[in-house]
Motif scaffolding. Structure first.
Motif, PDB file in Angstrom:
ATOM      1  N   TRP A 160      66.507  31.411  19.615  1.00  0.00           N
ATOM      2  CA  TRP A 160      66.386  31.576  18.171  1.00  0.00           C
ATOM      3  C   TRP A 160      64.947  31.372  17.710  1.00  0.00           C
ATOM      4  CZ3 TRP A 160      70.056  33.838  15.517  1.00  0.00           C
ATOM      5  CH2 TRP A 160      69.991  33.833  14.117  1.00  0.00           C
ATOM      6  N   CYS A 163      65.951  39.333   2.174  1.00  0.00           N
ATOM      7  CA  CYS A 163      67.216  39.094   1.491  1.00  0.00           C
ATOM      8  C   CYS A 163      67.098  39.347  -0.001  1.00  0.00           C
ATOM      9  CB  CYS A 163      67.678  37.662   1.721  1.00  0.00           C
ATOM     10  SG  CYS A 163      68.234  37.402   3.389  1.00  0.00           S
ATOM     11  N   ARG A 218      65.433  43.344  22.830  1.00  0.00           N
ATOM     12  CA  ARG A 218      66.532  43.597  21.892  1.00  0.00           C
ATOM     13  C   ARG A 218      67.008  42.337  21.182  1.00  0.00           C
ATOM     14  NH1 ARG A 218      70.735  48.184  23.969  1.00  0.00           N
ATOM     15  NH2 ARG A 218      69.149  49.517  24.825  1.00  0.00           N
ATOM     16  N   ALA A 219      66.741  41.194  21.775  1.00  0.00           N
ATOM     17  CA  ALA A 219      67.172  39.938  21.149  1.00  0.00           C
ATOM     18  C   ALA A 219      66.521  39.766  19.776  1.00  0.00           C
ATOM     19  CB  ALA A 219      66.842  38.755  22.049  1.00  0.00           C
ATOM     20  N   ARG A 220      65.458  40.511  19.533  1.00  0.00           N
ATOM     21  CA  ARG A 220      64.825  40.439  18.208  1.00  0.00           C
ATOM     22  C   ARG A 220      65.760  40.939  17.118  1.00  0.00           C
ATOM     23  NH1 ARG A 220      58.870  42.883  19.058  1.00  0.00           N
ATOM     24  NH2 ARG A 220      58.031  41.254  20.365  1.00  0.00           N
ATOM     25  N   ARG A 221      66.710  41.737  17.526  1.00  0.00           N
ATOM     26  CA  ARG A 221      67.654  42.248  16.528  1.00  0.00           C
ATOM     27  C   ARG A 221      68.495  41.135  15.918  1.00  0.00           C
ATOM     28  NH1 ARG A 221      70.125  48.015  18.202  1.00  0.00           N
ATOM     29  NH2 ARG A 221      68.201  49.020  18.834  1.00  0.00           N
ATOM     30  N   LEU A 222      68.495  39.978  16.564  1.00  0.00           N
ATOM     31  CA  LEU A 222      69.214  38.841  15.997  1.00  0.00           C
ATOM     32  C   LEU A 222      68.673  38.498  14.618  1.00  0.00           C
ATOM     33  CD1 LEU A 222      69.497  36.644  19.195  1.00  0.00           C
ATOM     34  CD2 LEU A 222      71.422  37.560  17.894  1.00  0.00           C
ATOM     35  N   LYS A 223      67.475  38.974  14.324  1.00  0.00           N
ATOM     36  CA  LYS A 223      66.919  38.752  12.986  1.00  0.00           C
ATOM     37  C   LYS A 223      67.804  39.354  11.902  1.00  0.00           C
ATOM     38  CE  LYS A 223      62.091  38.439  14.234  1.00  0.00           C
ATOM     39  NZ  LYS A 223      60.769  39.022  14.080  1.00  0.00           N
ATOM     40  N   ALA A 224      68.497  40.401  12.261  1.00  0.00           N
ATOM     41  CA  ALA A 224      69.397  41.029  11.290  1.00  0.00           C
ATOM     42  C   ALA A 224      70.490  40.052  10.886  1.00  0.00           C
ATOM     43  CB  ALA A 224      70.011  42.296  11.884  1.00  0.00           C
ATOM     44  N   ILE A 225      70.939  39.247  11.844  1.00  0.00           N
ATOM     45  CA  ILE A 225      71.953  38.231  11.537  1.00  0.00           C
ATOM     46  C   ILE A 225      71.322  37.100  10.737  1.00  0.00           C
ATOM     47  CG2 ILE A 225      73.586  36.570  12.508  1.00  0.00           C
ATOM     48  CD1 ILE A 225      73.696  38.327  14.995  1.00  0.00           C
ATOM     49  N   ALA A 226      70.131  36.698  11.150  1.00  0.00           N
ATOM     50  CA  ALA A 226      69.445  35.603  10.471  1.00  0.00           C
ATOM     51  C   ALA A 226      69.220  35.924   9.001  1.00  0.00           C
ATOM     52  CB  ALA A 226      68.116  35.324  11.158  1.00  0.00           C
ATOM     53  N   ALA A 227      68.866  37.171   8.722  1.00  0.00           N
ATOM     54  CA  ALA A 227      68.580  37.568   7.347  1.00  0.00           C
ATOM     55  C   ALA A 227      69.800  37.399   6.459  1.00  0.00           C
ATOM     56  CB  ALA A 227      68.112  39.019   7.320  1.00  0.00           C
ATOM     57  N   VAL A 228      70.933  37.838   6.943  1.00  0.00           N
ATOM     58  CA  VAL A 228      72.133  37.764   6.123  1.00  0.00           C
ATOM     59  C   VAL A 228      72.656  36.330   6.052  1.00  0.00           C
ATOM     60  CG1 VAL A 228      74.419  38.727   5.748  1.00  0.00           C
ATOM     61  CG2 VAL A 228      72.650  40.128   6.756  1.00  0.00           C
ATOM     62  N   ASP A 285      62.241  47.389  16.175  1.00  0.00           N
ATOM     63  CA  ASP A 285      63.456  46.957  16.849  1.00  0.00           C
ATOM     64  C   ASP A 285      64.545  46.583  15.854  1.00  0.00           C
ATOM     65  OD1 ASP A 285      63.478  47.314  19.478  1.00  0.00           O
ATOM     66  OD2 ASP A 285      63.177  45.223  20.039  1.00  0.00           O
ATOM     67  N   GLU A 286      64.151  45.820  14.834  1.00  0.00           N
ATOM     68  CA  GLU A 286      65.150  45.428  13.845  1.00  0.00           C
ATOM     69  C   GLU A 286      65.548  46.614  12.984  1.00  0.00           C
ATOM     70  OE1 GLU A 286      62.146  42.742  13.380  1.00  0.00           O
ATOM     71  OE2 GLU A 286      62.953  42.887  15.388  1.00  0.00           O
ATOM     72  N   ALA A 298      62.673  36.535   6.317  1.00  0.00           N
ATOM     73  CA  ALA A 298      64.116  36.735   6.172  1.00  0.00           C
ATOM     74  C   ALA A 298      64.519  36.631   4.703  1.00  0.00           C
ATOM     75  CB  ALA A 298      64.869  35.713   7.009  1.00  0.00           C
ATOM     76  N   ARG A 317      62.674  34.310  19.433  1.00  0.00           N
ATOM     77  CA  ARG A 317      62.918  35.706  19.078  1.00  0.00           C
ATOM     78  C   ARG A 317      63.133  35.948  17.592  1.00  0.00           C
ATOM     79  NH1 ARG A 317      61.333  39.563  22.378  1.00  0.00           N
ATOM     80  NH2 ARG A 317      59.619  38.250  21.728  1.00  0.00           N
ATOM     81  N   LEU A 365      74.831  40.683  21.358  1.00  0.00           N
ATOM     82  CA  LEU A 365      73.769  39.690  21.210  1.00  0.00           C
ATOM     83  C   LEU A 365      74.318  38.409  20.583  1.00  0.00           C
ATOM     84  CD1 LEU A 365      70.768  41.830  19.921  1.00  0.00           C
ATOM     85  CD2 LEU A 365      70.835  40.548  22.049  1.00  0.00           C
TER      86      LEU A 365
END
Lengths: 162, 82
Positions: free
Chosen positions: A96, A9, B54-64, A56-57, A5, A99, A80
């Motif tokens: 968290w 960033c 799809r819950a893996r997309r939460l990584k997009a939130i984690a990154a920011v 996916d991301e 992450a 995933r 989500l």
């Protein structure tokens, strides 16, 4: 090995100051990250993704590139985010760790000081909550004469405005 | 006969077990048999599997979110792409 992450960033240097000043509202974070990343892709910059960043991301970004899909990506992330905000804290932690942080079930159990069977139980519960948030609720039978889409849209609207 | 919520509960247990890493070929055979037993089983399973993926997309939130917490000086000018 640096945290994926954070590595990621590092590529988003230009929005750092703006985000740091912000009150960190989720909607702001969504918007900022989306605009920045889309901007990057449009300019065809190469972004180095660490292992763990799977398609996916990336779809979050790719969705934005194709206009006909642009509506979906935002809603998926919002749904989500809402779903993960709602469950009891322990359930949320488990989602968290599994995933986002990619920890094994064993590792999660160790970190939380609970048994693996309990982690599995939280995962099962979380899957159902996430599915309800993303695809509409299973909890009640659909009224006759209404289409599935209509029910889902209503549910989405509720998710987004709550 | 199970109702849809019961089916969903069973599907979630299967999926969580499979996702746990503690998974044998006997488990796989048992799951396959359950999935083949009814269309409703497959629908419930696929729905949950898609949500979990799809819950893996939460990584997009984690990154920011991580970015927002990063000290300014931690990012050197050398890492800048622009």
């Amino acid at each position: 090995v640096p945290d994926p992450a954070l590595v990621f960033c590092g590529t988003m240097r230009s929005c750092h100051a703006a985000v740091a000043r912000s009150p960190s509202h989720k909607s702001f974070l969504f918007t900022t990250s989306r605009h920045l990343l889309v901007d990057r892709i449009r300019r065809q910059r190469v972004i180095s993704f660490e292992p763990g960043w799977d398609l996916d991301e990336l779809n979050v970004l790719v969705d934005e590139i194709s206009p006909q899909r642009s509506v979906g990506a935002d809603e998926v992330l919002r749904a989500l985010a809402r779903a993960i905000d709602n469950p009891p804290p322990r359930c949320r932690q488990v989602v968290w760790m599994r995933r986002v942080e990619n920890h094994s079930q064993k590792e999660v159990a160790k970190r939380l000081g609970i048994g693996e069977a309990m982690v599995e139980k939280h995962v099962a519960k979380a899957m159902r909550r996430l599915a309800d948030a993303l695809f509409g609720c299973q909890c009640s039978e659909k009224p006759k004469g209404e289409t599935g889409n209509r029910v889902r849209e209503d549910h989405y609207a509720q998710q987004l405005t709550n | 006969m199970h109702n849809s919520l019961q089916i969903e509960e069973i599907a979630a247990k299967w999926l969580a077990r499979k996702d746990s890493g503690n998974w044998s070929s006997a488990d796989e055979a048992e799951l396959t048999a359950w999935l083949e037993a009814a269309t409703a089983h497959r629908v419930a399973y696929i729905r949950l599997e898609a949500a979990w993926r799809r819950a893996r997309r939460l990584k997009a939130i984690a990154a920011v979110a991580a970015l927002a917490e990063m000290p300014q000086q931690a990012v050197s000018p050398a890492t800048r792409i622009d």
